[in-house]
Design an enzyme around this catalytic site. Sequence first.
Site, short mmCIF file in Angstrom:
data_model
loop_
_atom_site.label_atom_id
_atom_site.label_comp_id
_atom_site.label_asym_id
_atom_site.label_seq_id
_atom_site.Cartn_x
_atom_site.Cartn_y
_atom_site.Cartn_z
N HIS A 63 5.10 -8.00 -4.31
CA HIS A 63 4.09 -8.36 -3.30
C HIS A 63 4.58 -9.52 -2.42
CE1 HIS A 63 -0.42 -7.86 -2.34
NE2 HIS A 63 0.18 -8.40 -1.31
N ARG A 106 -1.27 -1.38 -0.13
CA ARG A 106 -1.93 -1.69 -1.40
C ARG A 106 -1.57 -0.60 -2.41
NH1 ARG A 106 -2.39 -6.17 -0.05
NH2 ARG A 106 -4.26 -7.45 0.21
P1 NDP Z 1 -6.05 -3.75 9.94
O1 NDP Z 1 -7.45 -3.82 9.44
O2 NDP Z 1 -5.69 -4.43 11.20
O3 NDP Z 1 -5.61 -2.22 10.09
C1 NDP Z 1 -5.95 -1.25 9.17
C2 NDP Z 1 -5.57 0.11 9.76
O4 NDP Z 1 -5.87 1.12 8.79
C3 NDP Z 1 -6.37 0.44 11.01
O5 NDP Z 1 -5.55 1.09 11.94
C4 NDP Z 1 -7.43 1.40 10.48
O6 NDP Z 1 -7.88 2.33 11.42
C5 NDP Z 1 -6.65 2.12 9.42
N1 NDP Z 1 -7.56 2.77 8.47
C6 NDP Z 1 -8.44 2.18 7.63
N2 NDP Z 1 -9.11 3.11 6.93
C7 NDP Z 1 -8.63 4.30 7.34
C8 NDP Z 1 -8.93 5.64 7.00
N3 NDP Z 1 -9.86 5.94 6.08
N4 NDP Z 1 -8.25 6.62 7.62
C9 NDP Z 1 -7.31 6.34 8.56
N5 NDP Z 1 -6.99 5.09 8.93
C10 NDP Z 1 -7.64 4.08 8.32
O7 NDP Z 1 -5.14 -4.29 8.73
P2 NDP Z 1 -3.69 -4.98 8.82
O8 NDP Z 1 -2.82 -4.14 9.67
O9 NDP Z 1 -3.83 -6.41 9.15
O10 NDP Z 1 -3.26 -4.90 7.28
C11 NDP Z 1 -3.12 -3.65 6.61
C12 NDP Z 1 -3.02 -3.89 5.12
O11 NDP Z 1 -1.76 -4.47 4.79
C13 NDP Z 1 -4.01 -4.91 4.54
O12 NDP Z 1 -5.29 -4.34 4.34
C14 NDP Z 1 -3.36 -5.28 3.23
O13 NDP Z 1 -3.79 -4.37 2.25
C15 NDP Z 1 -1.87 -5.07 3.50
N6 NDP Z 1 -1.10 -6.32 3.49
C16 NDP Z 1 -0.05 -6.43 2.61
C17 NDP Z 1 0.72 -7.57 2.59
C18 NDP Z 1 1.89 -7.66 1.68
O14 NDP Z 1 2.56 -8.70 1.61
N7 NDP Z 1 2.22 -6.64 0.92
C19 NDP Z 1 0.45 -8.71 3.47
C20 NDP Z 1 -0.68 -8.49 4.35
C21 NDP Z 1 -1.41 -7.33 4.35
P3 NDP Z 1 -8.80 1.87 12.67
O15 NDP Z 1 -7.94 0.95 13.47
O16 NDP Z 1 -9.06 3.14 13.35
O17 NDP Z 1 -9.99 1.18 12.10
#
Ligand code: NDP
Length: 308
Positions: free
Chosen positions: A271, A223
């Site tokens: 995007h 993002r």
């Molecule tokens: P998930 O919710 O599966 O994973 C998010 C990860 O981020 C987890 O490992 C989580 O840790 C970690 N995380 C969240 N907050 C923190 C923090 N404060 N400190 C450290 N680690 C953190 O999401 P996805 O993998 O499915 O997707 C990730 C992002 O990709 C989406 O939120 C979206 O913004 C983006 N996206 C972009 C697309 C594009 O076309 N550009 C398409 C689809 C998604 P933990 O596991 O420990 O909770």
Amino acid sequence: MINILFSARTELWPVYRDLLSGALADQGLDVHLSDDLPAADVDYIIFAPNPRLTDFTPYSRCRAVFSLWAGVDTIVQNETLTMPLCRLEDPGLTQGMVEWVTGHVLRHHLGMDRQILNQNGVWDPIAPPLAADRPITVLGMGVLGAACAQTLASIGFPVTGWSRTPKNVDGVTCIHSDDPRDALHDAQGVVLLLPATPQTKGILDADALNVMARGAFVINPGRGALIDDAALISALDSGQIGHATLDAFRIEPLPADDPYWSHPKVTVTPHIASETRPATAAKQIAENIKRAETGSPLMNLVDRTRGY
Ligand code: NDP
């Protein structure tokens, strides 16, 4: 009869109508699926951000909202959305992200631009290093981050993954902490796959960029809010960062006069890193509606306090 409202960009509706009808029928559900229903009659909403639905208050009997997107940052804070919110974990979207991230990592790793953009008659044989000599960090080890990290590791990159809670991913050094610098020291590339939350806003700032190896690349399909834009531009100008490939921005579409468009060390993509694939997504949503109807726990429930 279960009433399901499809509320997303109108051009998506014809694509999803047949796929969802088939998937819901496969689950044995008797449904009325429409993109136009009286709010008070709606049992479930299938949703992607759109200006037609920002107030969920009139949907008084709605039992759950199913996002067509993996990222829910645009609605997770919506106070009118009081019903359970499920995000999408779509195998098609994950595969698309793995392919996009791997392609852009290899572009930078192999220095492909030198050959593609400079056919200038100069024989300049600079061979790239092996992947084993280029450590890469993936910030965010969720569904998408872990899949990308594992693929990069399978090619031979030393990969470090960073998340909030402990992870165990084959071939990847997993670090969990409060400070992304713990995972970024000497990294020659970073891939951002974190959700946008108050905790992750501007997380790739000057301090984080400065602990990376000089000339490292940044790839952001996560993002826009994850990056301190001024710090990144300054790091690109100083040479601390060699190139940034950016797919997500604080304002989308990225305004035509945004400095990222004209920066010689930035690649802007609109995007498109990965999108929900209707065929696989329809099956996930139909299964989740079946779960809701039978009182089983919902899949991919968003933790509203955590923000993702
Ligand atoms: P998930 O919710 O599966 O994973 C998010 C990860 O981020 C987890 O490992 C989580 O840790 C970690 N995380 C969240 N907050 C923190 C923090 N404060 N400190 C450290 N680690 C953190 O999401 P996805 O993998 O499915 O997707 C990730 C992002 O990709 C989406 O939120 C979206 O913004 C983006 N996206 C972009 C697309 C594009 O076309 N550009 C398409 C689809 C998604 P933990 O596991 O420990 O909770």
